[in-house]
Design a protein around this motif. Structure first.
Motif, mmCIF file in Angstrom:
data_model
loop_
_atom_site.group_PDB
_atom_site.id
_atom_site.type_symbol
_atom_site.label_atom_id
_atom_site.label_comp_id
_atom_site.label_asym_id
_atom_site.label_seq_id
_atom_site.Cartn_x
_atom_site.Cartn_y
_atom_site.Cartn_z
ATOM 1 N N VAL A 144 -11.345 14.318 -7.410
ATOM 2 C CA VAL A 144 -12.761 13.949 -7.528
ATOM 3 C C VAL A 144 -13.435 14.675 -8.668
ATOM 4 N N VAL A 145 -13.327 15.777 -9.204
ATOM 5 C CA VAL A 145 -13.666 16.430 -10.434
ATOM 6 C C VAL A 145 -13.331 15.643 -11.706
ATOM 7 N N ALA A 146 -11.904 15.316 -11.607
ATOM 8 C CA ALA A 146 -11.510 14.545 -12.968
ATOM 9 C C ALA A 146 -12.006 13.377 -12.670
ATOM 10 N N ALA A 147 -12.182 12.639 -11.629
ATOM 11 C CA ALA A 147 -12.559 11.247 -11.787
ATOM 12 C C ALA A 147 -14.010 11.221 -12.207
ATOM 13 N N ALA A 148 -14.914 12.160 -11.940
ATOM 14 C CA ALA A 148 -16.276 12.049 -12.047
ATOM 15 C C ALA A 148 -16.399 12.444 -13.772
ATOM 16 N N ALA A 149 -15.410 13.448 -14.303
ATOM 17 C CA ALA A 149 -15.276 13.655 -15.598
ATOM 18 C C ALA A 149 -15.243 12.512 -16.512
ATOM 19 N N ALA A 150 -14.248 11.714 -16.026
ATOM 20 C CA ALA A 150 -13.672 10.499 -16.722
ATOM 21 C C ALA A 150 -14.610 9.610 -16.843
ATOM 22 N N ALA A 151 -15.600 9.231 -15.739
ATOM 23 C CA ALA A 151 -16.394 8.262 -15.488
ATOM 24 C C ALA A 151 -17.530 8.567 -16.602
ATOM 25 N N GLY A 152 -17.989 9.880 -16.856
ATOM 26 C CA GLY A 152 -18.987 10.197 -17.780
ATOM 27 C C GLY A 152 -20.221 9.394 -17.594
ATOM 28 N N GLY A 153 -20.385 8.139 -17.653
ATOM 29 C CA GLY A 153 -21.389 7.426 -17.527
ATOM 30 C C GLY A 153 -22.106 6.993 -18.830
ATOM 31 N N ASP A 154 -22.988 6.239 -18.775
ATOM 32 C CA ASP A 154 -23.667 6.025 -20.231
ATOM 33 C C ASP A 154 -24.835 6.836 -20.391
ATOM 34 N N ALA A 155 -24.923 7.095 -21.529
ATOM 35 C CA ALA A 155 -26.097 8.144 -22.072
ATOM 36 C C ALA A 155 -27.440 7.604 -21.697
ATOM 37 N N PRO A 156 -28.160 8.392 -21.323
ATOM 38 C CA PRO A 156 -29.717 7.807 -21.001
ATOM 39 C C PRO A 156 -30.314 7.280 -22.109
ATOM 40 N N GLU A 157 -31.001 6.232 -21.913
ATOM 41 C CA GLU A 157 -31.840 5.891 -23.189
ATOM 42 C C GLU A 157 -33.067 6.593 -23.530
ATOM 43 N N PRO A 158 -33.325 6.854 -24.735
ATOM 44 C CA PRO A 158 -34.483 7.726 -25.189
ATOM 45 C C PRO A 158 -35.887 6.954 -24.593
ATOM 46 N N ALA A 159 -36.704 7.716 -24.068
ATOM 47 C CA ALA A 159 -37.798 7.319 -23.318
ATOM 48 C C ALA A 159 -38.560 6.827 -24.537
#
Length: 74
Positions: free
Chosen positions: A29-44
């Motif tokens: 679970v931790v490895a999958a979450a780290a690999a997914a990473g996610g998109d960088a948040p857009e600057p406000a």
């Protein structure tokens, strides 16, 4: 072996005694979450208070009726 050559564990169990299956599931679970990473948040977007174009005064009108135009809304 010196302290620098030792590899620190990635996970540390603080409480309880998990078996090998539970540790494997947690690691997956931790490895999958780290690999997914996610998109960088857009600057406000900057607020209207911080926008520079609202702080710049428009040019003053000149010519006939300039005094009246200076008091009218934009």
């Amino acid at each position: 072996m010196s302290d620098e050559d030792q590899i620190r564990p990635l996970l540390h169990v603080v409480r309880g005694e998990p078996d090998d299956v539970e540790l494997a599931a947690l690691t997956a679970v931790v490895a999958a979450a780290a690999a997914a990473g996610g998109d960088a948040p857009e600057p406000a977007a900057p607020s209207a208070w911080a926008a520079r174009d609202t702080q710049v005064r428009r040019p003053l009108p000149h010519g006939p009726g300039a005094w009246r135009a200076s008091g009218l809304p934009r």
